[in-house]
Each structure stands twice: as C-alpha cells, then as structure tokens.
Enzyme design. Structure first.
Site, PDB file in Angstrom:
ATOM      1  CG  ASN A 120      -5.160   3.553   8.484  1.00  0.00           C
ATOM      2  OD1 ASN A 120      -5.389   2.888   7.972  1.00  0.00           O
ATOM      3  ND2 ASN A 120      -4.539   4.909   8.194  1.00  0.00           N
ATOM      4  NE  ARG A 162      -3.562   2.324   2.591  1.00  0.00           N
ATOM      5  CZ  ARG A 162      -3.191   3.298   3.693  1.00  0.00           C
ATOM      6  NH1 ARG A 162      -2.620   3.078   4.637  1.00  0.00           N
ATOM      7  NH2 ARG A 162      -4.097   4.419   3.733  1.00  0.00           N
ATOM      8  CD  GLU A 187      -4.663   7.785   9.831  1.00  0.00           C
ATOM      9  OE1 GLU A 187      -4.533   8.794  10.093  1.00  0.00           O
ATOM     10  OE2 GLU A 187      -4.425   6.737  10.128  1.00  0.00           O
ATOM     11  CD  GLU A 243      -1.527   4.100   7.876  1.00  0.00           C
ATOM     12  OE1 GLU A 243      -1.465   4.446   8.997  1.00  0.00           O
ATOM     13  OE2 GLU A 243      -1.424   4.808   6.922  1.00  0.00           O
ATOM     14  CE1 TYR A 259      -0.041   2.922  13.599  1.00  0.00           C
ATOM     15  CE2 TYR A 259      -1.839   3.999  12.665  1.00  0.00           C
ATOM     16  CZ  TYR A 259      -0.652   3.516  12.371  1.00  0.00           C
ATOM     17  OH  TYR A 259      -0.295   3.494  11.072  1.00  0.00           O
ATOM     18  CG  HIS A 273      -0.919   9.104   3.440  1.00  0.00           C
ATOM     19  ND1 HIS A 273      -1.119   7.367   3.502  1.00  0.00           N
ATOM     20  CD2 HIS A 273      -0.644   9.480   4.595  1.00  0.00           C
ATOM     21  CE1 HIS A 273      -0.765   7.290   4.962  1.00  0.00           C
ATOM     22  NE2 HIS A 273      -0.416   8.509   5.230  1.00  0.00           N
TER      23      HIS A 273
HETATM   24  C1  FCB Z   1      -1.287   7.250  10.635  1.00  0.00           C
HETATM   25  C2  FCB Z   1      -0.828   7.853   9.333  1.00  0.00           C
HETATM   26  C3  FCB Z   1       0.546   7.338   8.850  1.00  0.00           C
HETATM   27  C4  FCB Z   1       1.519   7.306   9.998  1.00  0.00           C
HETATM   28  C5  FCB Z   1       0.742   6.427  11.351  1.00  0.00           C
HETATM   29  C6  FCB Z   1       1.821   6.272  12.436  1.00  0.00           C
HETATM   30  O1  FCB Z   1      -2.096   8.180  11.128  1.00  0.00           O
HETATM   31  O2  FCB Z   1      -1.853   7.270   8.373  1.00  0.00           O
HETATM   32  O3  FCB Z   1       1.038   7.953   7.814  1.00  0.00           O
HETATM   33  O4  FCB Z   1       1.850   8.295  10.368  1.00  0.00           O
HETATM   34  O5  FCB Z   1      -0.399   7.172  11.717  1.00  0.00           O
END
Ligand code: FCB
Length: 470
Positions: free
Chosen positions: A304, A88, A176, A371, A306, A131
């Site tokens: 995405n 990607r 995002e 992500e 985290y 992006h």
């Molecule tokens: C996300 C972004 C990516 C990267 C990660 C850690 O928000 O899409 O570009 O910075 O965080």
C-alpha cells in the site's frame, strides 16, 4: 458511461502494461459495509473507538458507511461498469465469528453472496482477512498485545477460508500491520487507542505470528489460491546528509518497512531494529520457532503506497509521537510539494524508488500495489465530480508503477484506493478517497472523472496519453 472530454493539460504519452496485469479497486469491511449490528455482527474495536468522545472526527461511526452490506449487487454492477478485473475487500471478523467466538452463518453468508456476484460478473475476488476490525471481546482479553490473539486469528482464518476458499483465488492475511500495531497500541490514534510502546511492539509480533499461523490454513482450504500479506511501505529519505538524519531515516525504515518484511521474506527480524527497541521487550515476545512460522512462503506481497517519508532527527522539544516505538526523537519536515486534502505530500517517483528498492532487497518476490489513491475535497456539481487532482495523482502513480515494471520489478497488479468514498478511520467521513462519490444521506453513487479515467485504463491495460483523456 460518458466519454472523457479533452482538456489542454498535458501528461506524457500512453504506456502499455504487460499482458495479464491486474487492475482492481479496494475497500475494507468497516469502511464501507455499514450495517454494524445486522445479522449477528458484534462490536469490533473500531465500533468501540468511534463511541469514545474525541477519537473520531465528528463522532462518526461505521454507520452508514457506504451501505455496501445492503447494496452489494448494485456495487458489483458498478465495478463491472468500471471494467475492474479484481475487487479487493476485507472479511469482517466480528461478522463471521462474533466476539471472536463461533461461526455466524448469516455473517459469512454476506461474503458468500459477494463472491458469487463478483464471479458472475467476471471480477476476481481478492479477500483480506484482517483490515483492523478486531472483535472487541478479544481486545478485552488483551488484543494484539496478547499472544493468544494470533491463535484466535488462525481459527477465524480457518472459518473464512473453509467457506470461501473454493472461489476466492487470492488472499491476504493482514492489511498494514504497522497501523494495527503502532497507531492502535503506540500513538493511540487508531483503535483500540492504547499508547504503550511495549504493547505496540508486542502487537507487531503477534500480528506477524497471526499471519504465519494463517498461511498454512489458507493453503489447506484454498488449494489453488495465491496468498500473501499487505504492508504499507514508504521510501525513507533523510532530510540532510548529517549522521543524525541518516540514523533517523534508518530507524524509520526499520520500524516501517524492514520490521515487517524481513521476518516474512528473510526469516528473521532485522538486528538493528531489535537493538533499537531492546529496552521495550520485543525480543522477549519472540519465542523459539516464531520466526519460522512467520516466514511461511508467500506467493506475493501487497504494497500500500500513498507517500514517502522525509525524516530528520528531532531538535530540542520536538517529538514524533508514539507511532515510532523507541524512536520518538524524529520529525518529518515538510517540503515544497503539492499535498492532498489530508496534507500528504505527492511525489509519485517515490513509488518507483520504493519498488525498485524492494526488488533489490527482496529479490524473487512478486508484488502487487494493493492500495494507492488520494483524498481530495470533491463534491458533485450538476451531477458530475470533476476530480482532476485525483486523476493527476493516479496517473502519476500508475506511470511510476510502469517505470518499476520497465526496470524489471515483478509487479503484477494495481488496486486503486478506493472504489467508494468511505469511513476514513479517525477522519470519519471528512476525507473522500473514492473513484466513485457517495452521498451518505441518499447513498447515491456518482462515478467521478477519476473513475471514468480508471475504467479506461483497466479496459485498455494502458495509461492513456494526455491528449486522449484530459
Ligand atoms: C490505508 C488503509 C485504508 C485507507 C487508506 C487511505 O492506510 O489501509 O483503509 O484508510 O489508508
């Protein structure tokens, strides 16, 4: 590739993924390419932002990035050695249509070569059109706060898909939009660095409109491809069962998740969020027909992930800042959890909760994790990068994804963030997310332990049990 040594630290048993599950890795143009002035590329909002004192840690810029622009053949060979099924990447608008103007053949030529290298190596190209690198010339005309930018995006989508649409079989429009709108125009912590809640909400709408306008363009130029959008979603947990904390959680869920998902998947903005931000003028930006445009059918949604959000109503004197337009009276109380180098709390089960909740709220949608990853302070020692923390993070989250699949969620793939260490936006080069280490002075790549672990997962379509890899 070196075999993984066996360590004593246990995880649970091996887990098989469904046949055909996609294993990939992700990057983004401005974060890895470098070469910011090569072959006719002009400035994006991030080039400008990097030059403004105090915006980006250490005054870092998009150069050298990971010099991916010049090392693309080497990097695709690296992807192959990691058994990646898909890559990607994002296409850089200011390379392809500098200043938001006409096609730049040399700029699109880079992606043409990248896609051919990928296909020659059996790797599926997955292209993101945006992006975060808006041409600065378009920001000068109002940027995403200006409705016309959505139409310019559709033109750029036409250019990119006309050239690449015959070979790229998976497209996402935006990455995002919450960050583009609310960090870019709300908190001002990302480019273009504006702090105006009304502009932030207008930007959110115009980004979604851009997505909707681009969908039929992609359909026309990439007839056999699947297309969708990538959003950053968070399960939102109230810090207590008080009514005030429950309402804080509702508002964060509204601005983070539902403001973006509802118009795309249900055809209308969520009524409670429109009410929350009525004084900031969002409803006034939404013209008749816009919601129909935004609701163009998607083949999948990219998630995405985290971390989760743990939210409370703010006490006197506390404020969350401009990333929550109209809801600045929030705080995110820390919990007793492990954290990454960025201070992000690690709680993998949040990913299962998120995916199961999405499947309940938006049934019939296919999902990809586009992500997932973590920053840790890793440096090579004797030519090795022993990033146990990252292996543990990835292992936990891939297992959490598996739990969602077992629960019946239509999850089709997983992309690790990131293939390479890279420019982490306002953090500059201080934070390393790669499964491959990059020495920015020499551009030497070193596959980390996590990269070797991930290569095995991708090859076997299976998370290994603890004794096999630790
Ligand atoms: C996300 C972004 C990516 C990267 C990660 C850690 O928000 O899409 O570009 O910075 O965080």
């Amino acid at each position: 590739m070196k075999p993984l040594s066996v360590q004593s630290e246990p995880t649970t048993g091996a887990l098989e993924f469904p046949p055909g599950f996609t294993w990939g890795a992700a990057t983004a143009a401005f974060q890895v390419e470098g070469a910011t002035t090569a072959d006719g590329r002009t400035a994006s909002i991030w080039d400008t932002f990097c030059r403004e004192p105090g915006r980006v840690l250490g005054g870092h810029t998009g150069d050298p990035g990971a010099d991916h622009y010049r090392r693309v053949a080497e990097d695709v060979a690296l992807m192959r050695s990691l058994n990646l099924g898909a890559y990607r990447f994002s296409v850089s608008w200011p390379r392809v249509r500098p200043d938001g103007g006409d096609l730049n053949p040399a700029g699109i030529g880079f992606y043409d070569r990248l896609v051919d290298h990928l296909l020659d190596n059996g790797i599926t190209p997955v292209a993101t059109l945006y992006h975060w690198d808006l041409p600065q010339a378009l920001e000068d005309r109002g940027g995403w706060a200006h409705r016309d930018t959505a139409a310019r995006f559709a033109e750029y989508a036409e250019t990119a898909t006309a050239v690449l649409g015959d070979r790229v079989s998976m497209w996402t429009t935006l990455n995002e939009p919450w960050c583009s709108a609310f960090l870019g125009y709300g908190s001002g912590t990302h480019a273009p660095g504006r702090s105006d809640p009304s502009a932030a909400l207008a930007a959110a709408h115009h980004l979604l409109l851009a997505h909707g306008l681009a969908m039929p363009v992609i359909r026309a130029n990439a007839r056999d491809a699947v297309a969708g959008i990538t959003v950053n979603l968070f399960p939102v947990l109230p810090a207590s069962d008080s009514a005030a904390d429950a309402d804080a959680a509702r508002r964060v869920d509204g601005l983070q998740n539902r403001l973006f998902l509802d118009p795309v998947l249900r055809g209308a903005y969520p009524a409670d969020v429109l009410d929350d931000v009525r004084h900031l003028g969002l409803a006034g930006c939404v013209r008749p027909g816009d919601e129909e445009v935004i609701a163009a059918p998607v083949d999948f949604v990219g998630v995405n992930f985290y971390r989760d959000h743990h939210v409370a109503a703010a006490g006197a004197g506390e404020r969350a800042g401009g990333a929550w337009p109209g809801s600045e009276d929030l705080v995110f109380p820390p919990r007793d959890l492990p954290v990454t180098a960025l201070g992000w709390e690690v709680r993998p089960e949040g990913l299962t909760e998120l995916l199961v909740g999405l499947d309940r709220d938006y049934p019939g949608t296919a999902w990809y994790i586009t992500e997932n990853g973590a920053a840790y302070d890793d440096e090579p020692v004797g030519g090795e990068v022993d990033d146990h923390d990252r292996v543990s993070y990835l292992d936990g989250h891939v297992r959490a994804a598996h739990a969602a699949v077992t629960a019946g969620v239509d999850l089709r793939g997983y992309f690790a963030w990131s293939l390479l260490d890279n420019f982490e936006w306002a953090e500059g080069y201080a934070q390393r997310f790669g499964i491959v280490h990059v020495d920015y002075a020499t551009q030497v790549r070193t596959v980390k332990r996590s990269g070797r672990w991930y290569a095995k997962v991708a090859a076997d379509n299976r998370v290994p049990g603890g004794a096999e890899v630790w």
